[in-house]
Every structure is written in structure tokens, then in C-alpha cells.
Design a protein around this motif. Structure first.
Motif, mmCIF file in Angstrom:
data_model
loop_
_atom_site.group_PDB
_atom_site.id
_atom_site.type_symbol
_atom_site.label_atom_id
_atom_site.label_comp_id
_atom_site.label_asym_id
_atom_site.label_seq_id
_atom_site.Cartn_x
_atom_site.Cartn_y
_atom_site.Cartn_z
ATOM 1 N N LYS A 121 -1.926 5.795 9.744
ATOM 2 C CA LYS A 121 -2.254 6.912 8.862
ATOM 3 C C LYS A 121 -1.585 6.670 7.512
ATOM 4 O O LYS A 121 -0.394 6.377 7.453
ATOM 5 N N CYS A 122 -2.365 6.780 6.450
ATOM 6 C CA CYS A 122 -1.811 6.609 5.111
ATOM 7 C C CYS A 122 -1.062 7.886 4.752
ATOM 8 O O CYS A 122 -1.615 8.971 4.855
ATOM 9 N N ASP A 123 0.196 7.762 4.332
ATOM 10 C CA ASP A 123 0.957 8.982 4.052
ATOM 11 C C ASP A 123 0.678 9.535 2.658
ATOM 12 O O ASP A 123 1.238 10.533 2.259
ATOM 13 N N GLN A 124 -0.212 8.880 1.917
ATOM 14 C CA GLN A 124 -0.587 9.436 0.616
ATOM 15 C C GLN A 124 -1.919 10.191 0.689
ATOM 16 O O GLN A 124 -1.999 11.341 0.319
ATOM 17 N N CYS A 125 -2.971 9.510 1.213
ATOM 18 C CA CYS A 125 -4.283 10.170 1.241
ATOM 19 C C CYS A 125 -4.602 10.746 2.627
ATOM 20 O O CYS A 125 -5.626 11.387 2.812
ATOM 21 N N ARG A 126 -3.690 10.534 3.592
ATOM 22 C CA ARG A 126 -3.824 11.099 4.944
ATOM 23 C C ARG A 126 -5.024 10.566 5.721
ATOM 24 O O ARG A 126 -5.423 11.148 6.719
ATOM 25 N N VAL A 175 -2.344 -2.679 1.366
ATOM 26 C CA VAL A 175 -2.574 -1.643 0.363
ATOM 27 C C VAL A 175 -3.695 -0.767 0.912
ATOM 28 O O VAL A 175 -4.707 -1.293 1.380
ATOM 29 N N CYS A 176 -3.519 0.558 0.872
ATOM 30 C CA CYS A 176 -4.537 1.458 1.420
ATOM 31 C C CYS A 176 -5.868 1.228 0.712
ATOM 32 O O CYS A 176 -5.950 1.339 -0.512
ATOM 33 N N PRO A 177 -6.941 0.904 1.469
ATOM 34 C CA PRO A 177 -8.235 0.645 0.828
ATOM 35 C C PRO A 177 -8.835 1.898 0.206
ATOM 36 O O PRO A 177 -9.737 1.813 -0.604
ATOM 37 N N LYS A 178 -8.312 3.081 0.609
ATOM 38 C CA LYS A 178 -8.901 4.318 0.107
ATOM 39 C C LYS A 178 -8.198 4.858 -1.132
ATOM 40 O O LYS A 178 -8.843 5.390 -2.031
ATOM 41 N N CYS A 179 -6.858 4.766 -1.172
ATOM 42 C CA CYS A 179 -6.144 5.376 -2.302
ATOM 43 C C CYS A 179 -5.203 4.416 -3.022
ATOM 44 O O CYS A 179 -4.503 4.820 -3.950
ATOM 45 N N ASP A 180 -5.175 3.153 -2.598
ATOM 46 C CA ASP A 180 -4.346 2.148 -3.268
ATOM 47 C C ASP A 180 -2.846 2.301 -3.046
ATOM 48 O O ASP A 180 -2.048 1.678 -3.730
ATOM 49 N N ARG A 181 -2.469 3.114 -2.105
ATOM 50 C CA ARG A 181 -1.047 3.235 -1.789
ATOM 51 C C ARG A 181 -0.532 1.885 -1.298
ATOM 52 O O ARG A 181 -1.129 1.268 -0.418
ATOM 53 N N HIS A 182 0.581 1.429 -1.875
ATOM 54 C CA HIS A 182 1.163 0.154 -1.461
ATOM 55 C C HIS A 182 2.147 0.380 -0.319
ATOM 56 O O HIS A 182 3.206 0.961 -0.525
HETATM 57 ZN ZN LIG Z 1 -4.335 6.085 1.330
#
Ligand SMILES: [Zn+2]
Length: 284
Positions: free
Chosen positions: A28-33, A47-54
């Protein structure tokens, strides 16, 4: 004679074949959930493919991403802490060291390596955050100093990738001394006109920020990285002011002149290669 007879119960089959292993397949991405397939994340350099969170990555993954063909030779990996203060907090420091060594397969929180970056021979020191929070004790200080000295002697560019909670308090003043030691070595490297590129990743705080992480000829950071000296709560209590939004993140620091660039992970290697070109380090 018994009233009831218990039929023998067939044992539940718990052998591997019938079970479907799902743990670790999704993150689970902790930025875009969003829920991301782990394989997609790996293929996208974490890197999150949805929100670019590293996402944070370990030192070996970092070296594999930065150096050509993922090839490098490690050096200085045999240095170990002597636990100079015989320090104990919730548990003995010696225990923490032992556990971190077992979990990471490293002797301390950094890997020194020699390899090529787009054809240019380089020395790289990459910190391992999962080893006692990437804290800098005598071993990390010594290893980075050795990397600096080797780079200076061999006229090879140095790349240090930081991920660190700061000085290692279990080594007290011995760890604080590393700030001065590494900085002095970097000053000699500067006199010798050998380039030093500091790559600052999430998180880089305390004594690491206060020494080598901010002493690069070029200080670059990954997007969204937490970079600071003291934590925001301590600062708010001291200055009695609310801190602005995004304080101590890469983008804020860039805007306020503390960084030279914020570079996406996928662009990091070509960016460093271009910078080395500019600093007249030719590919071989
Ligand atoms: Zn994300």
C-alpha cells in the motif's frame, strides 16, 4: 462402553501446495493509499506508479540502480564497532549490532563500492537505513572517510548516497567526532579538485545532514525526501512558531537554496553522469 465414539478426524492439509501465498505481493502506498502490485513497484525502481512517491530502498538495490550492469566491488566491509561505551538503553548496543548484522548481512550502516557510472569509474558510499536507522558511528565515519581518501588519491569522483537518522548516540562523542573527521577529509578532497556528489534520500537528518550530506560540490535529493537537522517538533517548541507546510522536504529545501536539484529516481544516474561530464570526468 462409551456413549459416543469419536471418529478419527482427517487432519487439515497445511502442506504448501494448496495454500495461496499472497503476503508480500501487494504494497500500500502511504501517499496515495493505492494498492500496488509489488512487482510493478520493483520494475518502477520502487517509485509508486500512481503518485510518484519514492519508496525507501536498501543500499544494495541503490548500488545496482546506479552502477553499470549492477556490477561493483565492495570495500572496507570488514570494519566493526567496538561498542566503546558498552552502551545499554532498552537493550545492549552489542545486541542491536548483532541483530542488524544478521538482518542486513552488513557489518554497519554503509556499503563502500567501486564501479562505473555510465562508463566513468567512481567510488560510491551508500548508507543502509535499516541498520540502526542508518546512524553514523565510528564505522560509518571511518568507511566514508576511507571512500573520500581513496577517491582523492585515485582522482575518482565520489558519490555518497545518504539515508540516515544522524549520529549514533550509542557511541556518544565517538560518533560526533565522525562529523569532523569526514568533513576534514572532504576538505582535502576539495583542495585536490576531485568531484563529490551528495545524493540525499529519505530520510537524512541530524549529524549526517550537518556534515557530509550537505558538503557536496552538488547536493541533490530525491523528491519528497525528509531532510533536516532537528525534528520539526523540537524546532516548533524552541522557536514557538508553527512551521510551514512541507518544511524539511526536498522541494522546500530546493526553493530555499539548500539543495542544487531535486531529481527523480529514474533520472538520477543520467543526471549524475551529465554532472560529471560538466566537471570534466570523462567516460573510459
Ligand atoms: Zn502512491
Amino acid at each position: 462402553m462409551a456413549w459416543f465414539k469419536r471418529e478419527p478426524v482427517e487432519q487439515l492439509d497445511v502442506s504448501g501446495e494448496k495454500r495461496v501465498k499472497t503476503e508480500g505481493l501487494w504494497v500500500k502506498c502511504d501517499q496515495c493509499r493505492q494498492i500496488i502490485w509489488k512487482k510493478d513497484l520493483d520494475q518502477n525502481l520502487n517509485v509508486c506508479p500512481k503518485c510518484d512517491r519514492h519508496f525507501r530502498i536498501d543500499a544494495r538495490t541503490r548500488l545496482a540502480q546506479l552502477l553499470d550492469d549492477g556490477q561493483y566491488q565492495t570495500e572496507d566491509g570488514d570494519i566493526v564497532s567496538t561498542d566503546p561505551l558498552k552502551f545499554t538503553d532498552l537493550k545492549p548496543y552489542a545486541e542491536r549490532l548483532k541483530r542488524s548484522r544478521r538482518d542486513t548481512g552488513l557489518n554497519d550502516a554503509v556499503i563502500n563500492a567501486r564501479g562505473k557510472l555510465e562508463g566513468r569509474p567512481v567510488i560510491a558510499s551508500v548508507m543502509e537505513y535499516s541498520f540502526i536507522g542508518g546512524s553514523m558511528g565510528a564505522v560509518v565515519g571511518e568507511m566514508i572517510t576511507r571512500a573520500v581518501e581513496k577517491a582523492t588519491a585515485g582522482k575518482l569522483p565520489l558519490i555518497v548516497v545518504s539515508a540516515s537518522g544522524g549520529a549514533r548516540m550509542m557511541e556518544g562523542v565517538v560518533s560526533l567526532m565522525q562529523l569532523a573527521k569526514v568533513s576534514a577529509a572532504l576538505s582535502r578532497m576539495d583542495d585536490a579538485k576531485v568531484p563529490f556528489i551528495s545524493v540525499i534520500t529519505d530520510p537524512t537528518t541530524g549529524g549526517t545532514t550537518a556534515s557530509f550530506a550537505m558538503l557536496g560540490d552538488l547536493n541533490i535529493a530525491e523528491p519528497g525526501a525528509l531532510i533536516g537537522f532537528a525534528g520539526p517538533r523540537v524546532i516548533e517548541q524552541t522557536i514557538r512558531q508553527k512551521l510551514p507546510e512541507g518544511f524539511q522536504r526536498s522541494e522546500f529545501l530546493l526553493k530555499h537554496g539548500m539543495l542544487d536539484a531535486v531529481v527523480h529516481r529514474r533520472d538520477l544516474k543520467p543526471y549524475i553522469a551529465r554532472a560529471l561530464d560538466f566537471m570534466q570526468v570523462p567516460a573510459q
